[in-house]
Design a protein around this motif. Structure first.
Motif, PDB file in Angstrom:
ATOM      1  N   THR A  20      -8.737  11.434  -0.906  1.00 34.60           N
ATOM      2  CA  THR A  20      -7.236  10.654  -0.989  1.00 34.60           C
ATOM      3  C   THR A  20      -7.330   9.810  -2.442  1.00 34.60           C
ATOM      4  O   THR A  20      -8.511   9.036  -2.503  1.00 34.60           O
ATOM      5  CB  THR A  20      -7.237  10.128   0.082  1.00 34.60           C
ATOM      6  N   ASN A  21      -6.385   9.804  -3.067  1.00 32.36           N
ATOM      7  CA  ASN A  21      -6.195   8.824  -4.017  1.00 32.36           C
ATOM      8  C   ASN A  21      -5.382   7.817  -3.445  1.00 32.36           C
ATOM      9  O   ASN A  21      -4.136   8.024  -3.216  1.00 32.36           O
ATOM     10  CB  ASN A  21      -5.521   9.345  -5.277  1.00 32.36           C
ATOM     11  N   LEU A  22      -5.816   6.589  -3.111  1.00 31.09           N
ATOM     12  CA  LEU A  22      -5.424   5.588  -2.294  1.00 31.09           C
ATOM     13  C   LEU A  22      -4.148   4.786  -3.213  1.00 31.09           C
ATOM     14  O   LEU A  22      -3.125   4.555  -2.721  1.00 31.09           O
ATOM     15  CB  LEU A  22      -6.472   4.638  -2.128  1.00 31.09           C
ATOM     16  N   ASP A  23      -4.613   4.575  -4.711  1.00 30.70           N
ATOM     17  CA  ASP A  23      -3.556   3.857  -5.279  1.00 30.70           C
ATOM     18  C   ASP A  23      -2.158   4.417  -5.329  1.00 30.70           C
ATOM     19  O   ASP A  23      -0.947   3.911  -5.238  1.00 30.70           O
ATOM     20  CB  ASP A  23      -3.983   3.460  -6.728  1.00 30.70           C
ATOM     21  N   SER A  24      -2.052   5.707  -5.535  1.00 28.12           N
ATOM     22  CA  SER A  24      -0.952   6.527  -5.672  1.00 28.12           C
ATOM     23  C   SER A  24      -0.020   6.615  -4.219  1.00 28.12           C
ATOM     24  O   SER A  24       1.017   6.545  -3.972  1.00 28.12           O
ATOM     25  CB  SER A  24      -0.857   7.812  -6.382  1.00 28.12           C
ATOM     26  N   LEU A  25      -0.803   6.557  -3.319  1.00 27.32           N
ATOM     27  CA  LEU A  25      -0.424   6.915  -2.086  1.00 27.32           C
ATOM     28  C   LEU A  25       0.209   5.618  -1.168  1.00 27.32           C
ATOM     29  O   LEU A  25       1.218   5.765  -0.662  1.00 27.32           O
ATOM     30  CB  LEU A  25      -1.463   7.370  -1.047  1.00 27.32           C
ATOM     31  N   VAL A  26      -0.619   4.381  -1.389  1.00 29.11           N
ATOM     32  CA  VAL A  26       0.292   3.300  -0.774  1.00 29.11           C
ATOM     33  C   VAL A  26       1.411   2.767  -1.075  1.00 29.11           C
ATOM     34  O   VAL A  26       2.155   2.613  -0.217  1.00 29.11           O
ATOM     35  CB  VAL A  26      -0.768   1.879  -1.201  1.00 29.11           C
ATOM     36  N   GLN A  27       2.081   2.872  -2.336  1.00 31.11           N
ATOM     37  CA  GLN A  27       3.237   2.538  -2.535  1.00 31.11           C
ATOM     38  C   GLN A  27       4.184   3.488  -1.866  1.00 31.11           C
ATOM     39  O   GLN A  27       5.394   3.367  -1.436  1.00 31.11           O
ATOM     40  CB  GLN A  27       3.474   2.543  -4.039  1.00 31.11           C
ATOM     41  N   LYS A  28       4.038   4.796  -1.900  1.00 32.31           N
ATOM     42  CA  LYS A  28       4.883   5.936  -1.234  1.00 32.31           C
ATOM     43  C   LYS A  28       4.903   5.519   0.236  1.00 32.31           C
ATOM     44  O   LYS A  28       6.022   5.720   0.834  1.00 32.31           O
ATOM     45  CB  LYS A  28       4.383   7.325  -1.347  1.00 32.31           C
ATOM     46  N   LEU A  29       3.922   5.024   0.937  1.00 34.73           N
ATOM     47  CA  LEU A  29       4.066   4.724   2.371  1.00 34.73           C
ATOM     48  C   LEU A  29       4.900   3.530   2.553  1.00 34.73           C
ATOM     49  O   LEU A  29       5.503   3.604   3.697  1.00 34.73           O
ATOM     50  CB  LEU A  29       2.480   4.477   2.883  1.00 34.73           C
TER      51      LEU A  29
END
Length: 434
Positions: A20-29
């Motif tokens: 997982t690429n965390l930085d890009s995922l967090v804002q989407k969540l």
């Protein structure tokens, strides 16, 4: 969240963390209302290892309601993390979720269906143990506050095996044995603090402990007095009033159990819902011979489920590999005049962990310690002394590992306590034992 969706996350947790690429995922969540801006700050804390932050995100998302899995898949797809999304769902499932996924290079539509699960792979073996055994064990342990791998979500079904003959008779070695034949066998006080007003985290899974202990001791023949979420003042009042109940004079034993957060200083302290500390020794002192004459010469059992500090036990590699674990008991001697009662006697005090150490809790199945007590007592109380059963409890704990490989050791203290058998199902007014 749907049970199968939770299983998909838990089964593939290590692969998800790795890819997982965390930085890009967090804002989407956040955009999809899976988490709030405040909640995701811990996943962005650069002072914490990235793998730890990703693992916590995937464990936390399981608790975010029925739409969380769909929001997770959509977020993965919209950040082009198709391989991670493929781990979690079959190719047809994104249509159900309203998500369009791009095929990987070389995929045909039929081939893409097969890219659904990555095997559960341990990052490294535990020293001194076979990798295969450890892998199975870790897969079968429960996620406890983001640190333990899930064993499933069905609570233990407590069914006590009844005794066929009374065990409360003197042994050949003339060891004194407590009489246990009254109806009820005793009174059982249970205090379970789950939610706190001072910032302490909610004790997820603690309701399961309460249900399990209630079922266990009801089947063992006890009258239950159960309370939840008490302030310090309420805890003191309920414990004091319980100790003074006149019905103690009519029964053969007493059990007190407090489940809460705990702290360790000079002594172990239990945390009330208003953030205050109650000393374990204060609880025990309410049942000493002078303070509680109705229970003089009767067995008094204490079960404390709480942390006793912040240290984690990561075990050691044995110098010589042993095939069997051996637990040694504790002995005490007290010299007092025979014409008097000792201040403290007939007490057995069981703690879920050692002083200074944490105590593990499964958010679905309850604490390791209470699970082990219920499993052991329901199968062995019909013919086994309680101290032997507490040793069996610790043997069960010896086989438990958290995801970060921490372990747990229970302990108990004997304060003038003799041999004790529950004799489940047998009472003095029962024709079978007259």
């Amino acid at each position: 969240m749907d049970e199968e969706d939770r299983k998909a996350i838990t089964r593939n947790l290590l692969s998800l963390v790795h890819l997982t690429n965390l930085d890009s995922l967090v804002q989407k969540l956040v955009d999809k209302n899976v988490f709030s801006e405040r909640m995701v700050q811990k996943y962005l804390d650069a002072e914490l290892p990235a793998n730890q932050r990703k693992r916590e995100l995937y464990l936390d998302v399981q608790l975010r309601g029925p739409c969380a899995f769909r929001g997770l898949i959509q977020s993965l797809v919209e950040t082009a993390q198709y391989q991670v999304a493929r781990i979690l769902v079959l190719r047809p499932q994104p249509q159900r979720l309203g998500v369009a996924m791009e095929p990987e290079d070389g995929d045909t539509p039929d081939e893409a269906v097969e890219h659904r699960v990555h095997p559960f792979i341990l990052p490294f073996p535990l020293p001194g143990l076979h990798q295969g055994a450890v892998s199975t064990r870790l897969q079968n342990l429960a996620i406890e506050e983001n640190e333990v791998v899930n064993v499933g979500r069905e609570p233990l079904q407590v069914e006590v095996k009844l005794a066929s003959q009374r065990m409360d008779v003197p042994s050949k070695k003339a060891l004194a044995v407590y009489r246990m034949a009254s109806r009820p066998k005793g009174l059982f006080l249970l205090i379970n603090n789950i939610r706190f007003d001072n910032g302490e985290p909610e004790r997820l899974g603690a309701e399961v402990d309460q249900n399990n202990l209630t079922a266990l001791f009801e089947q063992l023949g006890y009258q239950i007095f159960a309370y939840q979420n008490l302030t310090l003042r309420e805890m003191r009042r309920q414990i004091f009033e319980f100790a003074q109940l006149p019905d103690h004079s009519k029964v053969d034993s007493c059990v007190v159990s407090v489940l809460s957060h705990g702290h360790a200083g000079m002594e172990t302290n239990l945390v009330s819902t208003d953030g205050c500390s109650l000393s374990v020794e204060w609880v025990i002192s309410q049942f000493k011979n002078e303070a509680c004459p109705q229970l003089q010469n009767k067995p008094k059992i204490f079960i404390f489920q709480s942390c006793r500090g912040d240290e984690r036990d990561f075990g050691v590699v044995p110098a010589i590999r042993r095939l069997h674990r051996v637990s040694s008991g504790r002995t005490q001697s007290d010299g007092v005049a025979m014409s008097k009662l000792r201040t403290y006697s007939d007490m057995l005090i069981a703690h879920s962990t050692l002083p200074g150490y944490v105590s593990h809790r499964d958010i679905y199945q309850g604490t390791w310690f209470v699970q082990a007590i219920c499993k052991t007592f329901m199968h062995h109380s019909h013919d086994t002394d309680i101290e032997d059963m507490l040793k069996m409890v610790d043997q069960l704990l010896a086989d438990c590992f958290s995801e970060n490989q921490s372990m747990q050791t229970s302990c108990y203290e004997n304060r003038g306590f003799r041999k004790f058998f529950f004799n489940p199902g047998l009472y003095v007014d029962d024709i079978r034992i007259v």
